[in-house]
Design a protein around this motif. Structure first.
Motif, PDB file in Angstrom:
ATOM      1  N   ALA A 254       3.551   2.466  -8.559  1.00 52.26           N
ATOM      2  CA  ALA A 254       3.024   1.249  -9.170  1.00 52.26           C
ATOM      3  C   ALA A 254       4.122   0.481  -9.886  1.00 52.26           C
ATOM      4  CB  ALA A 254       1.899   1.605 -10.152  1.00 52.26           C
TER       5      ALA A 254
ATOM      6  N   LEU B 294      -7.466   2.347  -5.713  1.00 48.41           N
ATOM      7  CA  LEU B 294      -7.201   3.725  -5.320  1.00 48.41           C
ATOM      8  C   LEU B 294      -8.435   4.249  -4.602  1.00 48.41           C
ATOM      9  CD1 LEU B 294      -5.353   3.129  -7.861  1.00 48.41           C
ATOM     10  CD2 LEU B 294      -5.268   5.595  -8.161  1.00 48.41           C
ATOM     11  N   ASP B 295      -8.234   4.862  -3.435  1.00 53.11           N
ATOM     12  CA  ASP B 295      -9.377   5.305  -2.657  1.00 53.11           C
ATOM     13  C   ASP B 295      -9.547   6.818  -2.694  1.00 53.11           C
ATOM     14  OD1 ASP B 295      -7.572   6.438  -0.878  1.00 53.11           O
ATOM     15  OD2 ASP B 295      -7.987   5.058   0.764  1.00 53.11           O
TER      16      ASP B 295
ATOM     17  N   GLN C   7      -4.964   7.173  -1.339  1.00 56.00           N
ATOM     18  CA  GLN C   7      -4.187   5.994  -0.982  1.00 56.00           C
ATOM     19  C   GLN C   7      -4.391   4.907  -2.036  1.00 56.00           C
ATOM     20  OE1 GLN C   7      -4.306   5.951   3.834  1.00 56.00           O
ATOM     21  NE2 GLN C   7      -6.219   5.409   2.817  1.00 56.00           N
ATOM     22  N   ALA C   8      -3.444   3.976  -2.083  1.00 57.40           N
ATOM     23  CA  ALA C   8      -3.547   2.874  -3.028  1.00 57.40           C
ATOM     24  C   ALA C   8      -3.042   1.598  -2.380  1.00 57.40           C
ATOM     25  CB  ALA C   8      -2.741   3.172  -4.286  1.00 57.40           C
TER      26      ALA C   8
ATOM     27  N   ILE D 247      -5.166  -3.282  -8.252  1.00 57.18           N
ATOM     28  CA  ILE D 247      -4.770  -2.012  -7.641  1.00 57.18           C
ATOM     29  C   ILE D 247      -6.030  -1.243  -7.299  1.00 57.18           C
ATOM     30  CG2 ILE D 247      -3.506   0.149  -7.919  1.00 57.18           C
ATOM     31  CD1 ILE D 247      -1.766  -1.195  -9.985  1.00 57.18           C
TER      32      ILE D 247
ATOM     33  N   SER E  26       0.825  -1.199   0.000  1.00 53.77           N
ATOM     34  CA  SER E  26       0.000   0.000   0.000  1.00 53.77           C
ATOM     35  C   SER E  26       0.859   1.247   0.000  1.00 53.77           C
ATOM     36  CB  SER E  26      -0.923   0.007   1.227  1.00 53.77           C
ATOM     37  OG  SER E  26      -0.154  -0.072   2.415  1.00 53.77           O
TER      38      SER E  26
ATOM     39  N   VAL F 100      -4.215  11.008 -12.404  1.00 59.46           N
ATOM     40  CA  VAL F 100      -3.320  10.161 -11.625  1.00 59.46           C
ATOM     41  C   VAL F 100      -1.927  10.776 -11.667  1.00 59.46           C
ATOM     42  CG1 VAL F 100      -2.163   7.914 -11.593  1.00 59.46           C
ATOM     43  CG2 VAL F 100      -4.627   8.035 -11.966  1.00 59.46           C
TER      44      VAL F 100
ATOM     45  N   LEU G  67       2.313   8.335  -8.269  1.00 58.61           N
ATOM     46  CA  LEU G  67       1.601   7.071  -8.143  1.00 58.61           C
ATOM     47  C   LEU G  67       2.032   6.102  -9.244  1.00 58.61           C
ATOM     48  CD1 LEU G  67      -1.926   6.420  -6.965  1.00 58.61           C
ATOM     49  CD2 LEU G  67      -1.184   5.276  -9.050  1.00 58.61           C
TER      50      LEU G  67
END
Length: 238
Positions: A73, A97-98, A102-103, A95, A2, A65, A69
């Motif tokens: 990733a 993403l919130d 966060q991821a 994956i 995360s 994005v 990030l």
């Protein structure tokens, strides 16, 4: 695996002076805003570059994005596959993403589409188009062949998924013209469509021919996609 908003993994907490408190921050995932599912082969991600390119064109809560990030990733794909793909070497990399920026990245089993009729595939493509209106990219695209042309069910200027970019390139390689039709899916759902065969192109499932409307072109693309997966498997067996 995360990350938080600044791209770091949750770590031990700091106090107001920035000194380490020795207490680990608990990672709590917020409301999912984007969920990506990418097919694996032999604990690798065959379309990694295409998937990351499509990810860079997505948006989350109206914001593009970030390059941070994308970097996270790219860095963590190898780590996550090494740690998490042992049980599911041909599974799916996910994956999430919130809404907090966060991821989280994880690996799960692959589950094929049950009863992939044209109606089922068109409904999935419709859901993907709805996702694209929020995030910028449809993870699944309905395609049909018509008079020796490949027609993809997205607008011409739409951002394409990793899998869709592969199929578009394969079509060009064999000299097949590619057309785009943003109304294709809605017409397929109502039956108001003229075509020779239909198939779904998916980041998760690859190429899935309609069980009640399949044909040679879709099978050809499905075999090409499977050959890509098999080539990865052969390289890892050496």
């Amino acid at each position: 695996m995360s990350r938080n908003e600044n791209g770091a993994k949750p770590s031990e907490g700091e106090d107001a002076k920035g000194e380490n408190t020795g207490k680990k921050e608990e990672f709590v995932l917020g409301n999912p805003e984007l969920v990506l599912r990418w097919r694996l082969a032999s604990k690798t991600l065959p379309l990694e570059n295409r998937h990351l390119r499509a990810l860079s064109r997505r948006t989350v809560m109206g914001r593009p994005v970030t390059s941070q990030l994308i970097g996270w990733a790219k860095q963590h794909i190898e780590w996550t596959l090494f740690d998490g793909a042992a049980e599911n070497p041909d599974g799916v990399l996910m994956i999430v993403l919130d809404d907090k920026g966060q991821a989280v990245m994880t690996v799960g089993p692959y589950e094929p589409i049950e009863q992939p009729t044209l109606a089922v595939l068109a409904a999935r493509a419709q859901d993907a188009l709805s996702e694209a209106r929020k995030t910028g990219v449809a993870p699944e695209t309905l395609c049909v062949s018509r008079d020796n042309h490949l027609v993809m069910g997205i607008d011409r200027d739409a951002n394409v998924s990793g899998a869709a970019s592969l199929i578009s390139d394969l079509a060009s390689t064999v000299g097949l013209s590619v057309e785009y039709d943003g109304e294709l899916v809605s017409r397929a759902l109502t039956g108001a469509i003229d075509f020779d065969e239909a198939f779904l192109v998916s980041d998760e499932h690859g190429v899935v021919c309609a069980s009640d409307a399949g044909g040679q072109l879709g099978e050809r693309f499905a075999q090409g996609y499977q050959k890509l997966l098999d080539s990865v498997d052969k390289r890892h067996r050496r």
